[in-house]
Write an enzyme that holds these catalytic residues in place. Structure first.
Site, PDB file in Angstrom:
ATOM      1  N   SER A  73       0.838  -1.208   0.000  1.00  0.00           N
ATOM      2  CA  SER A  73       0.000   0.000   0.000  1.00  0.00           C
ATOM      3  C   SER A  73       0.871   1.256   0.000  1.00  0.00           C
ATOM      4  CB  SER A  73      -0.891   0.030   1.237  1.00  0.00           C
ATOM      5  OG  SER A  73      -1.754  -1.075   1.246  1.00  0.00           O
TER       6      SER A  73
HETATM    7  N1  SAH Z   1      -0.995  -4.782   4.289  1.00  0.00           N
HETATM    8  C1  SAH Z   1      -0.270  -4.777   3.041  1.00  0.00           C
HETATM    9  C2  SAH Z   1      -1.190  -4.719   1.865  1.00  0.00           C
HETATM   10  C3  SAH Z   1      -1.074  -5.957   1.072  1.00  0.00           C
HETATM   11  S1  SAH Z   1      -2.186  -6.061  -0.301  1.00  0.00           S
HETATM   12  C4  SAH Z   1       0.766  -3.645   3.009  1.00  0.00           C
HETATM   13  O1  SAH Z   1       1.286  -3.291   4.035  1.00  0.00           O
HETATM   14  O2  SAH Z   1       1.120  -3.140   1.972  1.00  0.00           O
HETATM   15  C5  SAH Z   1      -3.498  -7.006   0.386  1.00  0.00           C
HETATM   16  C6  SAH Z   1      -3.196  -8.432   0.740  1.00  0.00           C
HETATM   17  O3  SAH Z   1      -4.425  -9.033   1.144  1.00  0.00           O
HETATM   18  C7  SAH Z   1      -2.669  -9.304  -0.402  1.00  0.00           C
HETATM   19  O4  SAH Z   1      -1.426  -9.827  -0.050  1.00  0.00           O
HETATM   20  C8  SAH Z   1      -3.728 -10.407  -0.549  1.00  0.00           C
HETATM   21  O5  SAH Z   1      -3.186 -11.675  -0.855  1.00  0.00           O
HETATM   22  C9  SAH Z   1      -4.362 -10.399   0.830  1.00  0.00           C
HETATM   23  N2  SAH Z   1      -5.713 -10.968   0.900  1.00  0.00           N
HETATM   24  C10 SAH Z   1      -6.731 -10.862   0.011  1.00  0.00           C
HETATM   25  N3  SAH Z   1      -7.810 -11.528   0.441  1.00  0.00           N
HETATM   26  C11 SAH Z   1      -7.473 -12.098   1.640  1.00  0.00           C
HETATM   27  C12 SAH Z   1      -8.155 -12.913   2.579  1.00  0.00           C
HETATM   28  N4  SAH Z   1      -9.434 -13.302   2.404  1.00  0.00           N
HETATM   29  N5  SAH Z   1      -7.500 -13.312   3.698  1.00  0.00           N
HETATM   30  C13 SAH Z   1      -6.206 -12.939   3.906  1.00  0.00           C
HETATM   31  N6  SAH Z   1      -5.512 -12.167   3.059  1.00  0.00           N
HETATM   32  C14 SAH Z   1      -6.127 -11.737   1.931  1.00  0.00           C
END
Ligand code: SAH
Length: 222
Positions: A73
């Site tokens: 993000s």
């Molecule tokens: N928190 C992260 C953002 C990662 S993007 C940061 O610091 O940048 C969002 C993440 O959510 C992805 O890695 C994706 O695989 C995960 N995701 C999507 N659906 C999910 C679910 N149902 N349970 C757990 N993780 C999930």
């Protein structure tokens, strides 16, 4: 400016504390006010969470690819969600849905007593674990799980942060929010909106915050 060698080591070269200070100045300009959030962001070297080839862009206000079709993000959104969750108070137990590379997790580990974070893509979770170990984030537990079900065994949480966009607010997350707890969650498919959900006297108050762009919250593990 003299050219410096990029390094994956925290705080070296173009990814130094000075670069992070510039990022903090920009976050302040963008309206982030919470000093605890800003100081947590200042402490965490963002470049170690992305591939070496992208580390030169790690402190720009953009989301970047982390593999498996997922992203880290943008700093503004990490700061904004952390600030809203904190609400000027120390956080006790926080659940993050969507660990990704672990950057938001690391920031949370500096403002909460305990952080639980779940990710559905195992290789990402393993990488995140390495990053968090390198930064000695010892108050974090990671789990390979579908986060839309929350983490029943550790509930209730006084903060829940969802970093992938859902079509609706998962019922399990609402029921795992502690009385007085706060959840920040992006809702929507094409256009998405960030919401704050507060649990007050067993009622849920929903406040619309701002337009956002996240990867989708998906079911099942991979
Ligand atoms: N928190 C992260 C953002 C990662 S993007 C940061 O610091 O940048 C969002 C993440 O959510 C992805 O890695 C994706 O695989 C995960 N995701 C999507 N659906 C999910 C679910 N149902 N349970 C757990 N993780 C999930």
């Amino acid at each position: 400016m003299a050219l410096r060698t990029l390094s994956k080591k925290p705080g070296i070269g173009m990814t130094s504390a000075r670069t992070r200070d510039r990022m903090l100045a920009r976050l302040r300009e963008q309206g982030i006010k919470d000093e605890a959030t800003l100081s947590a962001i200042g402490e965490i070297p963002r470049h170690i969470f992305v591939d070496e080839a992208l580390s030169i862009r790690a402190y720009e206000d953009v989301s970047l690819p982390i593999g498996h079709g997922q992203t880290i993000s943008q700093p503004y959104i990490v700061a904004r969600m952390t600030e809203i969750l904190r609400n000027d108070k120390p956080l006790n137990k926080v659940l993050e849905i969507g660990t990704g590379c672990g950057y938001q997790t690391a920031v949370l580990s500096r403002v909460a007593r305990e952080v639980l974070s779940v990710e559905r893509i195992r290789p990402l979770l393993l990488k995140a674990r390495d990053h968090l170990r390198a930064l000695k984030c010892s108050n974090v537990k990671l789990d390979h799980a579908d986060g839309s079900k929350g983490l029943e065994d550790y509930a209730p949480f006084d903060g829940i942060i969802v970093t992938a966009a859902a079509s609706h607010i998962p019922q399990d997350l609402l029921s795992q929010l502690a009385e007085g707890g706060r959840m920040v969650i992006p809702i929507g498919t094409e256009s998405q909106t960030l919401y704050l959900i507060e649990r007050l006297n067993d009622e849920f108050k929903k406040t619309e915050l701002e337009a956002v762009k996240f990867v989708p919250l998906l079911g099942g593990l991979s």
